[in-house]
Design an enzyme around this catalytic site. Structure first.
Site, PDB file in Angstrom:
ATOM      1  N   LYS A   3      25.537  25.251 119.143  1.00  0.00           N
ATOM      2  CA  LYS A   3      23.847  24.805 117.891  1.00  0.00           C
ATOM      3  C   LYS A   3      23.493  24.112 118.951  1.00  0.00           C
ATOM      4  O   LYS A   3      22.848  22.573 119.257  1.00  0.00           O
ATOM      5  CB  LYS A   3      24.520  23.670 116.721  1.00  0.00           C
ATOM      6  CG  LYS A   3      22.643  23.390 116.839  1.00  0.00           C
ATOM      7  CD  LYS A   3      22.775  22.379 115.259  1.00  0.00           C
ATOM      8  CE  LYS A   3      21.875  22.396 114.605  1.00  0.00           C
ATOM      9  NZ  LYS A   3      20.178  20.948 115.452  1.00  0.00           N
ATOM     10  N   SER A  27      26.116  20.266 117.758  1.00  0.00           N
ATOM     11  CA  SER A  27      24.630  19.100 118.250  1.00  0.00           C
ATOM     12  C   SER A  27      25.075  17.998 119.528  1.00  0.00           C
ATOM     13  O   SER A  27      25.478  18.774 120.457  1.00  0.00           O
ATOM     14  CB  SER A  27      24.661  18.838 117.306  1.00  0.00           C
ATOM     15  OG  SER A  27      22.842  18.634 117.108  1.00  0.00           O
TER      16      SER A  27
END
Length: 547
Positions: free
Chosen positions: A474, A449
């Protein structure tokens, strides 16, 4: 203007006359179909729309004082009036031939006419016919409009408090969700169907209706948070959390068909880390409940709990399966640890390296990194190593602010939706405090992320050399929205691309070089791998910063 018409039994061509004292003209045309014509007298031209359905042949004529017609051979039609042969008004009123004369100001006398009664009769039929049609049309339009309004705008008096909470969640998704096809469904129709069919008699039924609505999006990262969960999530981003200290995710494609949930990272010093759980391990069961079809947020809820309570885990590490009982604790999420590593005999090749380990992006992250840099600078470091291994992300803005610390200029990330780039985050160097020293970044499959955004920005801007293994992958961004009752929604609002326009979702950021398998994750172990050439994890400090 008025029109006078009559039938002519002696001619198959109707004659149209423009009454002009100076230049009288008549026009003849050959109709497609010749049929019997009713004799006409005069009637207002405004009451009739005549449409030409026939060919018109123009012929110059002269009208003598006796009222007879004389024709000339010059077929030139020049006049200041536009008029049409009255061929068909509707199925009840047809004229295929006749004599028309037009004059401004008053009515012409009629030729070869018998009575205007039939014209009046037909006119009455036309008025009645169109009046009925008009009334029916207006009634139909009102009926359709009323039905449409009833479907699209549920009356406020019919909405309960539970319905309003559901609509609040629906509107949040409608405005913020990245996929405007909403997984290929009509989002408005779903709203209307849910309000009609889903039971919302109490808060629990309303929460269930919201979860059911979100499930239709088929997005595991867009989820509903009950008030307690929403509060817990906010506390986690603010620096404290009660649980076992695990960040978990779904197995990636590179991990094959393994079932369960994968450990992205274990918080250093937390219960899971102390029990030996590390990045890449698979959680098979939580309190005897299989994780094979369990969502990550359901699993996270099960892992959290009151301080001092216990939770049982079944964990697979490689081929080994372990059953562990962990005691939940309050975990202080201080995101940064730093260490000065001195490398003997390297006076010319980075003898002092500042090691910074960043474990998450909470509200303290960028400020803590700046503080670590200032502290290491006071010891005259020559280069920096930023360790993002097992950093599962966190607050997107903190990831951006941390990137600005290291970059003097350049794009940090592109924010995209289904139509392409919609926003660009970049820097002009005004926030940079460490844009010149050599920099190496360590990543692994637990890097996810916001930490992937940072790693991608430093790599693509050629600010740092990346070591390790491909990151988690991600590539989507979620925003958290609070609802009026204290619950909330985590919504996927965008995907991102690195400065080189790489979409890393399910792929990850690819490092420049690998690290030895035995390379440690703690600061003491890191320094030892730089100082001891005989160690299995040894990395030459010159190679660490070489592209």
């Amino acid at each position: 203007m008025e029109v006078l018409a009559s039938s002519s039994a002696s001619s198959t061509y109707p004659l149209f006359t423009l009454d002009n004292p100076n230049k009288p003209f008549s026009f003849t045309f050959n109709p497609i179909i010749i049929s019997q014509v009713h004799p006409w007298k005069s009637f207002p031209v405004k009451k009739i729309e005549a449409r030409l359905l026939c060919r018109i042949l123009c012929k110059r004529t002269n009208l003598d004082n006796s009222g007879s017609w004389r024709s000339s051979t010059n077929a030139i039609c020049k006049h200041k009036f536009v008029f049409h042969a009255l061929c068909r008004l509707n199925k009840n009123f047809t004229s295929q031939s006749g004599l028309f004369a037009i004059r401004h100001g008053h009515l012409l006398r009629s030729w070869n006419t018998s009575s205007h009664q039939k014209v009046n009769s037909h006119s009455q039929k036309i008025r009645e016919h169109f009046s009925v049609l008009f009334v029916r049309l207006v009634a139909a339009m009102l009926l359709v409009t009323s039905a449409s309004v009833a479907l699209s705008n549920t009356p406020s008096w019919a909405l309960s408090e539970e319905n309003l909470l559901f609509l609040e969640a629906w509107r949040t998704i409608d405005r913020a969700y990245i996929d405007k096809t909403f997984n290929g469904q009509s989002w408005f129709r779903y709203r209307e169907d849910a309000l009609r069919n889903e039971p919302m008699n109490n808060r629990e039924e309303t929460y269930m209706a919201i979860r059911k609505m979100l499930a239709t999006l088929n997005d595991p990262f867009t989820r509903f948070l009950e008030p307690e969960k929403f509060k817990s999530l906010r506390s986690g981003t603010q620096g404290a959390l009660t649980g076992v200290g695990l960040s978990i995710g779904y197995p990636t494609e590179s991990e094959g068909s393994r079932t369960g949930l994968v450990v992205i990272s274990a918080t250093p010093g937390g219960p899971a880390n102390q029990a030996g759980i590390s990045s890449g391990d698979i959680i098979l069961e939580i309190d005897n409940a299989s994780t094979e079809s369990m969502g990550i947020y359901d699993a996270a809820e099960r892992l959290q709990g009151p301080e001092g309570s216990s939770v049982e885990l079944t964990v697979q590490t490689g081929p080994e399966i372990k059953h562990l009982a962990l005691t939940r604790a309050k975990i202080s999420l201080n995101p940064v640890k730093s260490r000065l590593c001195e490398v003997p005999g390297s006076e010319k090749n980075y003898p002092k390296i500042g090691y910074i380990r960043l474990t998450s992006f909470n509200q303290k992250a960028s400020a803590a990194v700046k503080e670590a840099i200032d502290t290491l600078r006071s010891n005259n470091v020559n280069a920096f190593v930023l360790d993002l291994r097992d950093n599962s992300g966190g607050l997107f803005p903190e990831g951006i602010e941390t990137a600005k610390i290291w970059l003097d200029k350049g794009v940090i990330v592109y924010i995209c939706d289904n139509r392409g780039v919609r926003d660009i985050y970049d820097t002009d160097g005004s926030s940079a405090i460490a844009a010149s020293e050599p920099l190496a970044v360590l990543v692994n499959k637990g890097t996810a992320s916001a930490s992937e955004i940072l790693a991608g920005a430093l790599k693509d801007n050629k600010r740092a050399v990346l070591f390790g293994e491909p990151t988690y992958g991600k590539g989507k961004i979620q925003s958290v929205f609070q609802l009026s009752d204290g619950s909330g929604l985590a919504v996927t609002v965008a995907r991102y691309e690195t400065p080189a326009h790489n979409d890393i979702n399910k792929v990850g950021v690819i490092p420049d070089h690998p690290l030895p398998n035995s390379f440690p994750k703690d600061d003491d172990g890191f320094c030892g791998c730089l100082q001891d050439p005989a160690a299995a994890c040894y990395v030459n400090n010159v190679q660490l910063f070489k592209r």
